[in-house]
Design a protein around this motif. Structure first.
Motif, PDB file in Angstrom:
ATOM      1  N   GLU A  52       0.787  -1.244   0.028  1.00  0.00           N
ATOM      2  CA  GLU A  52       0.017   0.003   0.006  1.00  0.00           C
ATOM      3  C   GLU A  52       0.855   1.202  -0.034  1.00  0.00           C
ATOM      4  O   GLU A  52       0.698   2.330  -0.575  1.00  0.00           O
ATOM      5  CB  GLU A  52      -0.846  -0.010   1.203  1.00  0.00           C
ATOM      6  N   PHE A  53       2.042   1.087   0.661  1.00  0.00           N
ATOM      7  CA  PHE A  53       2.815   2.348   0.828  1.00  0.00           C
ATOM      8  C   PHE A  53       3.569   2.553  -0.519  1.00  0.00           C
ATOM      9  O   PHE A  53       3.523   3.830  -0.965  1.00  0.00           O
ATOM     10  CB  PHE A  53       4.077   2.119   1.797  1.00  0.00           C
ATOM     11  N   GLU A  54       3.933   1.772  -1.451  1.00  0.00           N
ATOM     12  CA  GLU A  54       4.312   1.899  -2.459  1.00  0.00           C
ATOM     13  C   GLU A  54       3.303   2.446  -3.589  1.00  0.00           C
ATOM     14  O   GLU A  54       3.668   3.196  -4.381  1.00  0.00           O
ATOM     15  CB  GLU A  54       4.845   0.328  -3.273  1.00  0.00           C
ATOM     16  N   ASN A  55       2.075   2.073  -3.420  1.00  0.00           N
ATOM     17  CA  ASN A  55       1.130   2.483  -4.190  1.00  0.00           C
ATOM     18  C   ASN A  55       0.870   3.953  -3.791  1.00  0.00           C
ATOM     19  O   ASN A  55       0.490   4.877  -4.554  1.00  0.00           O
ATOM     20  CB  ASN A  55      -0.264   1.676  -4.198  1.00  0.00           C
ATOM     21  N   VAL A  56       0.883   4.123  -2.563  1.00  0.00           N
ATOM     22  CA  VAL A  56       0.754   5.643  -1.984  1.00  0.00           C
ATOM     23  C   VAL A  56       1.884   6.658  -2.913  1.00  0.00           C
ATOM     24  O   VAL A  56       1.667   7.692  -2.834  1.00  0.00           O
ATOM     25  CB  VAL A  56       0.706   5.803  -0.513  1.00  0.00           C
ATOM     26  N   VAL A  57       3.150   6.082  -2.473  1.00  0.00           N
ATOM     27  CA  VAL A  57       4.273   6.913  -3.278  1.00  0.00           C
ATOM     28  C   VAL A  57       3.930   7.088  -4.557  1.00  0.00           C
ATOM     29  O   VAL A  57       4.007   8.226  -5.217  1.00  0.00           O
ATOM     30  CB  VAL A  57       5.482   6.239  -2.978  1.00  0.00           C
ATOM     31  N   ALA A  58       3.459   6.215  -5.384  1.00  0.00           N
ATOM     32  CA  ALA A  58       3.107   6.438  -6.917  1.00  0.00           C
ATOM     33  C   ALA A  58       2.407   7.455  -7.193  1.00  0.00           C
ATOM     34  O   ALA A  58       2.221   8.112  -7.940  1.00  0.00           O
ATOM     35  CB  ALA A  58       2.988   4.852  -7.355  1.00  0.00           C
ATOM     36  N   THR A  81      -0.682  13.284   4.262  1.00  0.00           N
ATOM     37  CA  THR A  81      -2.151  13.315   4.125  1.00  0.00           C
ATOM     38  C   THR A  81      -2.693  12.077   3.991  1.00  0.00           C
ATOM     39  O   THR A  81      -3.729  11.752   4.750  1.00  0.00           O
ATOM     40  CB  THR A  81      -2.432  14.228   2.910  1.00  0.00           C
ATOM     41  N   TYR A  82      -2.263  11.025   3.051  1.00  0.00           N
ATOM     42  CA  TYR A  82      -2.818   9.719   3.083  1.00  0.00           C
ATOM     43  C   TYR A  82      -2.799   9.042   4.148  1.00  0.00           C
ATOM     44  O   TYR A  82      -3.811   8.487   4.789  1.00  0.00           O
ATOM     45  CB  TYR A  82      -2.197   9.057   1.977  1.00  0.00           C
ATOM     46  N   ILE A  83      -1.583   9.037   4.853  1.00  0.00           N
ATOM     47  CA  ILE A  83      -1.281   8.420   6.135  1.00  0.00           C
ATOM     48  C   ILE A  83      -2.227   8.799   7.331  1.00  0.00           C
ATOM     49  O   ILE A  83      -2.593   8.065   8.116  1.00  0.00           O
ATOM     50  CB  ILE A  83       0.269   7.972   6.319  1.00  0.00           C
ATOM     51  N   GLY A  84      -2.005  10.037   7.315  1.00  0.00           N
ATOM     52  CA  GLY A  84      -2.809  10.748   8.488  1.00  0.00           C
ATOM     53  C   GLY A  84      -4.332  10.278   8.222  1.00  0.00           C
ATOM     54  O   GLY A  84      -5.070  10.103   9.189  1.00  0.00           O
ATOM     55  N   TYR A  85      -4.934  10.214   7.081  1.00  0.00           N
ATOM     56  CA  TYR A  85      -6.153  10.066   6.891  1.00  0.00           C
ATOM     57  C   TYR A  85      -6.499   8.421   7.362  1.00  0.00           C
ATOM     58  O   TYR A  85      -7.457   8.122   7.954  1.00  0.00           O
ATOM     59  CB  TYR A  85      -6.622  10.226   5.337  1.00  0.00           C
ATOM     60  N   LYS A  86      -5.511   7.699   7.087  1.00  0.00           N
ATOM     61  CA  LYS A  86      -5.730   6.035   7.080  1.00  0.00           C
ATOM     62  C   LYS A  86      -5.809   5.980   8.848  1.00  0.00           C
ATOM     63  O   LYS A  86      -6.385   5.301   9.400  1.00  0.00           O
ATOM     64  CB  LYS A  86      -4.700   5.371   6.702  1.00  0.00           C
ATOM     65  N   VAL A  87      -4.930   6.828   9.579  1.00  0.00           N
ATOM     66  CA  VAL A  87      -4.898   6.683  10.876  1.00  0.00           C
ATOM     67  C   VAL A  87      -6.157   7.349  11.740  1.00  0.00           C
ATOM     68  O   VAL A  87      -6.429   6.827  12.756  1.00  0.00           O
ATOM     69  CB  VAL A  87      -3.384   7.181  11.272  1.00  0.00           C
ATOM     70  N   GLY A  88      -6.335   8.493  11.101  1.00  0.00           N
ATOM     71  CA  GLY A  88      -7.265   9.378  11.798  1.00  0.00           C
ATOM     72  C   GLY A  88      -8.287   9.923  10.965  1.00  0.00           C
ATOM     73  O   GLY A  88      -8.687  11.247  11.583  1.00  0.00           O
ATOM     74  N   LYS A  89      -8.619   9.549   9.922  1.00  0.00           N
ATOM     75  CA  LYS A  89      -9.772  10.100   9.074  1.00  0.00           C
ATOM     76  C   LYS A  89      -9.211  11.640   8.604  1.00  0.00           C
ATOM     77  O   LYS A  89      -7.938  11.786   8.540  1.00  0.00           O
ATOM     78  CB  LYS A  89     -10.995  10.018   9.527  1.00  0.00           C
ATOM     79  N   VAL A  90     -10.193  12.428   8.664  1.00  0.00           N
ATOM     80  CA  VAL A  90     -10.066  13.852   8.169  1.00  0.00           C
ATOM     81  C   VAL A  90      -9.085  14.523   9.096  1.00  0.00           C
ATOM     82  O   VAL A  90      -8.068  15.345   8.643  1.00  0.00           O
ATOM     83  CB  VAL A  90     -11.128  14.622   7.938  1.00  0.00           C
TER      84      VAL A  90
END
Length: 193
Positions: free
Chosen positions: A44-50, A65-74
């Motif tokens: 998933e991280f490799e896809n996020v970087v792409a 922004t993506y990892i923050g959203y995954k951990v704690g939504k908005v």
């Protein structure tokens, strides 16, 4: 709440101790959130970087922004994005107050030369990890070596070619191969009937 505080502090640390921009941050972000905290899987991280490379804005901020959203939504996305940006903002603000005097110091010039070498290593390290984890299909290897060869040739001959075009061309090639695969499956299916 503890997870959001941990997110803020960890991204503040990433922003504070990483020089060289988003590409240099990739290996540190991976170590921090894939290996250490396990908040995101390696694939998933490799896809996020792409995706972060392909979308407007700095890579590190898009990843935050993506990892923050995954951990704690908005709220997590906002906290991670702000936390990764704050150190750079404060450092640049302080430097701007004393820029001319700061840049004329020999020690600062030598420090920047050392940082440039470290940034090259960090970018190479991130690229090597992605290559190592990449599925070694004929298509992937062909696109990789073609891109690498073009980058070297363009750099050698002084041709300016934006990295955005490499990303767009790679995306179009991947989509084309996927669609051709679907057409082949469909034609084989129809041939059996």
């Amino acid at each position: 709440m503890k997870k959001l505080l941990d997110l803020a502090l960890s991204y503040f640390k990433v922003g504070l101790f990483t020089f060289g921009g988003g590409l240099a941050m990739i290996s540190i972000i991976e170590r921090e959130y894939v290996q250490k905290r396990k908040w995101i899987e390696k694939d998933e991280f490799e896809n996020v970087v792409a995706i972060a490379e392909s979308t407007p804005g700095p890579v590190a901020i898009n990843c935050a922004t993506y990892i923050g959203y995954k951990v704690g939504k908005v709220l997590g996305a906002i906290i991670a994005t702000v936390a990764v940006c704050l150190p750079s903002f404060f450092i640049i603000y302080v430097i701007s107050l004393f820029f001319d005097a700061f840049m004329s110091l020999k020690i600062v010039q030598y420090a920047f030369e050392g940082i440039q070498i470290a940034v090259i290593f960090l970018i190479f390290s991130a690229g090597f990890k992605f290559f190592k984890n990449m599925k070694k299909t004929p298509f992937n290897l062909t696109v990789f070596f073609a891109t690498f060869g073009c980058m070297l040739a363009f750099a050698f001959f002084g041709v300016t070619f934006s990295s955005i075009f490499y990303i767009l061309i790679g995306g179009v090639l991947g989509l084309t191969v996927y669609l051709l695969g679907l057409l082949l499956k469909k034609s084989k299916k129809e041939g059996k009937q």
